[in-house]
Each structure stands twice: as C-alpha cells, then as structure tokens.
Write an enzyme that holds these catalytic residues in place. Structure first.
Site, PDB file in Angstrom:
ATOM      1  N   GLY A  25       0.681  -1.204   0.256  1.00 36.05           N
ATOM      2  CA  GLY A  25       0.104  -0.228  -0.065  1.00 36.05           C
ATOM      3  C   GLY A  25       0.917   1.258  -0.089  1.00 36.05           C
TER       4      GLY A  25
ATOM      5  N   ARG B  79       1.325  -5.227  -5.229  1.00 37.39           N
ATOM      6  CA  ARG B  79       1.370  -6.496  -4.493  1.00 37.39           C
ATOM      7  C   ARG B  79       1.625  -7.527  -5.631  1.00 37.39           C
ATOM      8  NH1 ARG B  79      -3.098  -3.866  -1.123  1.00 37.39           N
ATOM      9  NH2 ARG B  79      -1.989  -2.857   0.590  1.00 37.39           N
TER      10      ARG B  79
ATOM     11  N   ASP C 231       5.140  -4.739   5.889  1.00 37.18           N
ATOM     12  CA  ASP C 231       5.505  -6.157   6.204  1.00 37.18           C
ATOM     13  C   ASP C 231       5.626  -7.376   5.026  1.00 37.18           C
ATOM     14  OD1 ASP C 231       2.975  -6.286   6.296  1.00 37.18           O
ATOM     15  OD2 ASP C 231       2.802  -7.351   8.203  1.00 37.18           O
TER      16      ASP C 231
ATOM     17  N   THR D 199       4.484   2.451   5.621  1.00 33.66           N
ATOM     18  CA  THR D 199       2.935   2.081   5.825  1.00 33.66           C
ATOM     19  C   THR D 199       2.309   3.089   6.870  1.00 33.66           C
ATOM     20  OG1 THR D 199       1.275   0.256   6.755  1.00 33.66           O
ATOM     21  CG2 THR D 199       3.676   0.305   7.543  1.00 33.66           C
TER      22      THR D 199
ATOM     23  N   ASP E  31      -0.042   2.049   8.631  1.00 37.67           N
ATOM     24  CA  ASP E  31      -0.848   1.196   9.792  1.00 37.67           C
ATOM     25  C   ASP E  31       0.198   1.446  10.854  1.00 37.67           C
ATOM     26  OD1 ASP E  31      -2.488   0.583   8.011  1.00 37.67           O
ATOM     27  OD2 ASP E  31      -1.708  -1.374   7.375  1.00 37.67           O
TER      28      ASP E  31
ATOM     29  N   ASP F 140       2.275  -0.830  11.781  1.00 30.38           N
ATOM     30  CA  ASP F 140       2.449  -1.993  12.297  1.00 30.38           C
ATOM     31  C   ASP F 140       3.623  -2.755  12.188  1.00 30.38           C
ATOM     32  OD1 ASP F 140       2.259  -2.391   9.566  1.00 30.38           O
ATOM     33  OD2 ASP F 140       0.863  -3.807   9.546  1.00 30.38           O
TER      34      ASP F 140
ATOM     35  N   ARG G 242      -5.468  -1.896   8.924  1.00 29.73           N
ATOM     36  CA  ARG G 242      -5.623  -3.536   8.776  1.00 29.73           C
ATOM     37  C   ARG G 242      -5.626  -3.996  10.268  1.00 29.73           C
ATOM     38  NH1 ARG G 242      -3.620  -5.865   4.027  1.00 29.73           N
ATOM     39  NH2 ARG G 242      -2.541  -4.188   3.509  1.00 29.73           N
TER      40      ARG G 242
ATOM     41  N   ALA H 221     -12.724  11.478  21.366  1.00 26.68           N
ATOM     42  CA  ALA H 221     -13.546  10.446  21.206  1.00 26.68           C
ATOM     43  C   ALA H 221     -13.980   9.661  22.462  1.00 26.68           C
ATOM     44  CB  ALA H 221     -13.258   9.100  20.162  1.00 26.68           C
TER      45      ALA H 221
HETATM   46  O1  F6P Z   1      -1.611  -1.362   4.801  1.00 29.42           O
HETATM   47  C1  F6P Z   1      -2.243   0.109   4.334  1.00 29.42           C
HETATM   48  C2  F6P Z   1      -3.677  -0.018   4.207  1.00 29.42           C
HETATM   49  O2  F6P Z   1      -4.347   1.147   3.879  1.00 29.42           O
HETATM   50  C3  F6P Z   1      -4.654  -0.737   5.347  1.00 29.42           C
HETATM   51  O3  F6P Z   1      -4.648   0.223   6.193  1.00 29.42           O
HETATM   52  C4  F6P Z   1      -5.737  -1.259   4.824  1.00 29.42           C
HETATM   53  O4  F6P Z   1      -6.359  -2.258   5.500  1.00 29.42           O
HETATM   54  C5  F6P Z   1      -5.153  -1.661   3.348  1.00 29.42           C
HETATM   55  O5  F6P Z   1      -4.103  -0.970   3.247  1.00 29.42           O
HETATM   56  C6  F6P Z   1      -6.280  -1.487   2.144  1.00 29.42           C
HETATM   57  O6  F6P Z   1      -5.451  -2.241   1.133  1.00 29.42           O
HETATM   58  P1  F6P Z   1      -6.238  -2.073  -0.284  1.00 29.42           P
HETATM   59  O7  F6P Z   1      -5.835  -0.278  -0.657  1.00 29.42           O
HETATM   60  O8  F6P Z   1      -5.607  -2.960  -1.258  1.00 29.42           O
HETATM   61  O9  F6P Z   1      -7.965  -2.184  -0.249  1.00 29.42           O
END
Ligand code: F6P
Length: 323
Positions: free
Chosen positions: A11, A72, A103, A126, A128, A130, A172, A187
């Site tokens: 991504g 990917r 990752d 990323t 995320d 993560d 994710r 929130a």
């Molecule tokens: O890893 C980045 C991310 O934006 C995540 O937060 C999300 O789950 C995923 O990619 C979405 O992937 P795609 O753009 O392939 O739908």
C-alpha cells in the site's frame, strides 16, 4: 555497492516520494548509480527499471502517492519470479536494493536476499505503523492527521444533530490510527484489535451518559477490531440504543493520500539517507528504524515477526477524558 535500485511496494503511504528522493540524491551524491524500479517487485520481474538522475526526483518531496507506483506482486512469491527479478538486476549490475514498504514487502526482500546475492535495506512505509523496531513508519503521521481533520468535520455535523457517529479508520490488524486519532479528537471510546472489545461496557457507558444528558458524538473503530469494523459496531449500537440517532462513517482511502506532513517528510528524508549509507557500509537485510530520534537497524525478519509494543494506558486516558 556501486549500483542500487529503489522500489515502493504494498500500500502506498504519504512520504514515500520524499524517501525515493532521499535515496536517489544520496546515492548520486556518493557516486553510486541509482535505478528506479516501477510497481514494486512487479517492475523488477517485468524489467521496468530506469536510470535515475537528481532531476528524476525534482518537485516530489511534497507529493503523496509514489512516482515509482506500487503493487502487491503474486509472481514474486514464487521462486521463478524472484529469479527473473534477479536476472534483471544482474544484467545492469545492480548490487543493492532499497525496499520501501510494509511487512509483506519485507518478507519478499528477506527471501530474495537470502536466495540471491543482493543486500536489501527496508524502509518502513505504511500508514498502519504495524512494524516493530521503529517509533514511526512513513505515512502514519499524515494518515492520522488526515483522519483527525475528517473526524473534526464529522463532529460538527454530529453536534448540530445531536447524533452519535461511529467512525471507522484504517490500520489493517493494528489500532494505532484509531488510537491516535481517537485521543486527538476527544472520542468517547476507541475500539482496536489489540484489546478485547467489550460492547456491553460501551453500551452501558453510552446509556449512562444518555441518562445524564451528556452528549456523546464519537466512537472511533479500527477496521481490524474483532467485532468487524464500523458497520457492525454501528448495527449493534443502533439495535441496542434505539433512542439514539446513530450514523456510521467509513473514512477509507482518503487516509492514504495527500501531501505528507512535515514529520513524514523529515522521517522519509533521514531514513532514505541512512538506507544508502547502510548499503555503502555493508549492512544487509535490515530495516532502518527510528527509536527515540536515533537510527536503528533491525533485521528484516524481526521487523515483520514482532509486534510494536502497545501503549495500553491510552484507552484509559481516552475514557477518563471523555467522562
Ligand atoms: O496497509 C495500508 C492499508 O491502507 C490498510 O490500512 C488497509 O487495510 C489496506 O491497506 C487496504 O488495502 P487496499 O488499498 O488494497 O484496499
């Protein structure tokens, strides 16, 4: 090393362009030849590779997305794909690789560099956050700021209508975007994959506040939350709290785009520089991370295997501050 390749994979994340720029300009500054590889590992397999000059990366530090595009690649998961990729690097004499991605991309790099004689340096790209071994990943700060800006806007309309909004953010399997944007927007509650979600607690919390007429506008849900994300949480809350006017908003891919924040540009620039320096000093198969503002070099397999340590008192703080 004498010739290096750079690619973005997985991504996209805001700041990837700033990282590409830093890799290209640092490499050229130190007398290396630098090659841009298009669409991640797919371009390596399809031989979509071009020679970069300092001009190739002009006027991109402020741009979201990635000029090298990203993908990917399924083919790269097979040995034949990786071998094809290797041959394309070899025929140009490329002897080092900088992989900017998450990752999945690091797993690919790890495999590739143990099978073939190409040192790989990973840069954590990323939204995320993560990946273990770094306080920040490229794109996270921008994504969180985008989410905060969007949630602030949702709050305006929520407040005007006395509505409760369930807002789903990306991440994710990680809850960092939710945790940060939820704390920053005040929130009521943040639901994340790292902890069990007790919906009964939340319902009780909301009912109690309804009784004392405290207006509640906002629940932030990470897409990877165990209940199944914003739509599902919204459905349950609507069913259990029929007196409340509830709406669901899924922020989606706006979190991936836009001009990188200052923090992401600086992070990307520093990491890009250190990726090249790492290749020149003989490091291989490590990710460049940043911890307490210092550069760290983490083996690629550790970066993907281990989880980031989780700041658990944030959820408590969010709850107290919303009381
Ligand atoms: O890893 C980045 C991310 O934006 C995540 O937060 C999300 O789950 C995923 O990619 C979405 O992937 P795609 O753009 O392939 O739908």
């Amino acid at each position: 090393v004498t010739k290096i390749g750079v690619l973005t994979s997985g991504g996209d994340a805001p700041g990837m362009n700033a990282a590409i720029r830093a890799v290209a300009r640092t490499g050229i500054y130190y007398g290396l030849e630098v090659y841009g590889i298009m669409r991640g590992y797919s371009g390596m397999i399809d031989d979509d590779i071009f020679h970069m000059s300092t001009r190739s990366v002009a006027n991109i530090i402020q741009r979201g997305g990635t000029i090298l595009k990203t993908a990917r690649s399924k083919e790269f998961r097979e040995y034949e794909g990786r071998q094809k990729a290797y041959e394309n690097l070899k025929k140009r004499g490329i002897d080092g690789l900088v992989v900017i991605g998450g990752d999945g991309s690091f797993r690919g790099a790890q495999k590739f560099s143990t099978e073939f004689d190409i040192p790989c340096i990973g840069l954590p790209g990323t939204i995320d956050k993560d990946i273990a071994g770094t306080d920040f990943t490229i794109g996270f700060d921008t994504a969180v700021n985008t989410a905060v800006e969007a949630i602030d806007k949702i709050r305006d309309t929520a407040d005007a209508h006395d509505r409760l909004f369930v807002v789903e953010v990306m991440g994710r399997d990680a809850g960092y975007i939710a945790l940060h944007s939820g704390l920053a927007t005040g929130a009521e509650c943040v639901l994340i994959p790292e902890t069990r979600t007790n919906i009964e607690d939340l319902i009780q919390q909301l009912t109690e506040k309804e009784k004392r007429k405290k207006l509640v506008n906002l629940v932030v849900v990470a897409e990877g939350d165990e209940l199944g994300g914003g739509n599902e949480v919204g459905r349950i809350l609507k069913e259990r709290l029929p007196n409340m006017d509830i709406r669901v908003s899924i922020l989606g891919h706006i979190q991936r785009g836009g001009s990188p924040t200052c923090l992401d540009r600086i992070l990307s620039s520093r990491m890009g520089y250190h990726a090249v320096e790492s290749l020149m000093t003989g490091r291989h198969n490590v990710m460049v991370g940043i911890i307490d503002d210092k550069m760290h070099y983490v083996p690629l397999d550790t970066a993907v295997k281990e989880k980031q340590s989780f700041t658990s008192d944030w959820l408590k703080i969010i709850k107290i501050l919303a009381s």
